[in-house]
Design an enzyme around this catalytic site. Structure first.
Site, PDB file in Angstrom:
ATOM      1  CD  GLU A 132       6.111  31.799  12.981  1.00 37.12           C
ATOM      2  OE1 GLU A 132       6.232  32.488  14.004  1.00 37.12           O
ATOM      3  OE2 GLU A 132       5.013  31.487  12.480  1.00 37.12           O
ATOM      4  NE  ARG A 143       8.751  33.170  18.855  1.00 39.69           N
ATOM      5  CZ  ARG A 143       7.942  32.687  17.916  1.00 39.69           C
ATOM      6  NH1 ARG A 143       6.788  32.141  18.245  1.00 39.69           N
ATOM      7  NH2 ARG A 143       8.288  32.722  16.649  1.00 39.69           N
ATOM      8  NE  ARG A 147       7.190  35.437  15.513  1.00 40.05           N
ATOM      9  CZ  ARG A 147       7.026  36.104  16.649  1.00 40.05           C
ATOM     10  NH1 ARG A 147       7.709  37.204  16.867  1.00 40.05           N
ATOM     11  NH2 ARG A 147       6.183  35.687  17.573  1.00 40.05           N
ATOM     12  CG  HIS A 162       2.313  38.580  15.639  1.00 39.08           C
ATOM     13  ND1 HIS A 162       1.171  37.835  15.543  1.00 39.08           N
ATOM     14  CD2 HIS A 162       3.262  37.749  16.139  1.00 39.08           C
ATOM     15  CE1 HIS A 162       1.408  36.614  15.988  1.00 39.08           C
ATOM     16  NE2 HIS A 162       2.677  36.539  16.357  1.00 39.08           N
TER      17      HIS A 162
END
Length: 173
Positions: A132, A143, A147, A162
């Site tokens: 990831e 963050r 992703r 997420h």
């Protein structure tokens, strides 16, 4: 005044020290930290930072780096997943793809760690197949939720929520 140490106090201290050493060297992920790619040292499992690392740390590339940023991988989409053309990713996602293709360096220490696929949305593969990478979110101090998850065969997936949902990235489109 002198403190008296009992056997119970000493055993408790040893147990705490042993647990700390175990978590530092083995940790919940089961793999000890050690030399990473290009001789870098990886962080102990379970440790993370919510801010970018001061010095970018290279992590393993999910696919062999290519010299052409828009190159198509030729990896087919998993059944049932929507597709997003690379050109429709947010600008931060396109920059993250470039870093993945180059093999880093990555701005976050957690970039390149194994993605467990616990949600079972992506195709089931052997442990360690997926990695990831953070897609920075403007306005987020950490963050954020976005992703890119990359498979060893070159397959890449984008999630903006997420890991609640994924889209297959059609690279070069």
């Amino acid at each position: 005044m002198r403190r008296r140490w009992t056997v119970g106090t000493l055993l408790l201290g040893l147990a705490v020290a042993a647990l700390a050493v175990f978590n530092l060297f083995i940790g919940p992920g089961g793999a000890p930290p050690g030399p990473g790619p290009q001789g870098t040292t990886t962080a102990a499992p379970g440790f993370s930072t919510s801010a970018p690392a001061a010095a970018a740390t290279p992590a393993p590339a999910a696919a062999p780096p290519s010299s052409s940023v828009g190159q198509t991988t030729g990896v087919p989409n998993a059944p049932g997943l929507p597709t997003i053309p690379e050109s429709q990713l947010p600008a931060e996602g396109r920059r993250t793809l470039i870093l993945i293709r180059r093999g880093g360096p990555y701005p976050y220490t957690r970039d390149g760690v194994t993605f467990g696929n616990f949600e079972r949305i992506l195709p089931r593969k052997a442990s360690g197949y997926y990695r990831e990478y953070t897609v920075p979110t403007p306005g987020e101090s950490g963050r954020g939720a976005r992703r890119i998850v990359a498979g060893q065969a070159g397959d890449k997936y984008y999630t903006a929520d997420h890991y609640a949902s994924f889209k297959f990235i059609a690279e070069g489109k």
